[in-house]
Design an enzyme around this catalytic site. Structure first.
Site, PDB file in Angstrom:
ATOM      1  N   HIS A  41      24.684  62.374  29.685  1.00 36.27           N
ATOM      2  CA  HIS A  41      23.264  62.363  29.348  1.00 36.27           C
ATOM      3  C   HIS A  41      22.957  61.557  28.085  1.00 36.27           C
ATOM      4  CE1 HIS A  41      23.833  65.956  26.622  1.00 36.27           C
ATOM      5  NE2 HIS A  41      22.850  65.373  25.985  1.00 36.27           N
ATOM      6  N   ASP A  87      28.682  66.338  33.230  1.00 41.44           N
ATOM      7  CA  ASP A  87      28.082  65.614  32.099  1.00 41.44           C
ATOM      8  C   ASP A  87      29.190  64.953  31.275  1.00 41.44           C
ATOM      9  OD1 ASP A  87      26.227  64.661  30.308  1.00 41.44           O
ATOM     10  OD2 ASP A  87      25.831  66.613  29.365  1.00 41.44           O
ATOM     11  N   SER A 182      25.508  66.566  20.982  1.00 41.06           N
ATOM     12  CA  SER A 182      25.846  66.208  22.361  1.00 41.06           C
ATOM     13  C   SER A 182      26.833  65.052  22.405  1.00 41.06           C
ATOM     14  CB  SER A 182      24.588  65.765  23.109  1.00 41.06           C
ATOM     15  OG  SER A 182      23.830  66.870  23.466  1.00 41.06           O
TER      16      SER A 182
END
Ligand code: 4AZ
Length: 231
Positions: A41, A87, A182
């Site tokens: 992402h 992911d 992230s």
């Protein structure tokens, strides 16, 4: 990182920060001198030439000793942006990131998932609370505990699916990853076993952080294949 502490990059030398058009967006882990492991992402839908990877600096606003363009990135073909299944992405650098001659500061992807209740180390330049808009300057880390899968599924029941490519970890209500972390590493016994992926808020007692499980079969297959071909 919520509830952690400042460190210097020497403690987490494999940690890099990823920038899109010179704006900090995510973390990543050097898994070879040429390749960075991050979250799908962080890069999905963008162009490789808009990214750069910054290594070897503790502070976001200092000139990193190693800055590399991203040649190409590989997103797991079965990445699902609606539920963050799979992911994971691998970024290939324009030229290898080596410090002193012969010295690489990379970390190996783990082949076994971390056991339930194990403490794992998360690190990054993500915000230090949900309410904070700005990332901290200095890199931070926290040790969080891996939750049994059923405990995580119970936490997110009716809200989101915890797939077999994910695991959860937290010190509930106290320590967690947050926006900007992230793509960064979850380290267990010197190997990278997870990738910071998602969660409902940050450090909420009811909602643990969710991580891509590097050693889960589908993720491991993507990483092994991509490393074999491109790293
Ligand atoms: C984010 O927005 C984010 N608490 C990362 C991790 C978590 C939540 C949000 C987990 O990048």
């Amino acid at each position: 990182i919520v509830g952690g502490q400042e460190v210097t990059i020497e403690l987490v030398p494999y940690l890099v920060n990823l920038r899109h058009r010179d704006v900090f967006i995510c973390g990543g882990s050097l898994i070879t001198s040429s390749c960075v492991l991050s979250a799908a992402h962080c890069v999905h839908g963008a162009q490789a030439q808009d990214f750069s990877v910054h290594a070897g600096a503790s502070r976001l606003n200092e000139n990193a000793p190693i800055v590399r363009d991203v040649n190409t990135f590989y997103v797991a073909p079965n990445y699902n942006p609606t539920n963050f299944d799979m992911d994971v992405a691998i970024l290939r650098l324009s030229t290898p990131a080596t410090r002193l001659p012969g010295q690489v500061t990379s970390i190996v992807p783990c082949s076994l998932p971390p056991p339930s209740n194990a403490y794992v180390r998360i690190s990054g330049w993500g915000v230090t609370s949900e309410e904070n808009r700005l990332p901290p300057s200095q890199v931070r880390t926290a040790n969080v505990r891996v939750l049994p899968t059923r405990e995580c599924q119970l936490a997110y029941a009716g809200l989101a699916k915890i797939s077999d490519s994910m695991f959860c970890a937290a010190i509930r209500g106290v320590k967690d990853s947050c926006s900007g972390d992230s793509g960064g590493p979850v380290v267990y016994r010197g190997q990278v076993c997870g990738i910071v992926s998602w969660g409902f808020g940050c450090a909420r007692a009811a909602f643990p952080g969710v991580y891509t499980s590097v050693a889960s079969p589908r993720v491991q297959h993507f990483i092994q294949q991509t490393m074999q071909d491109y790293c």
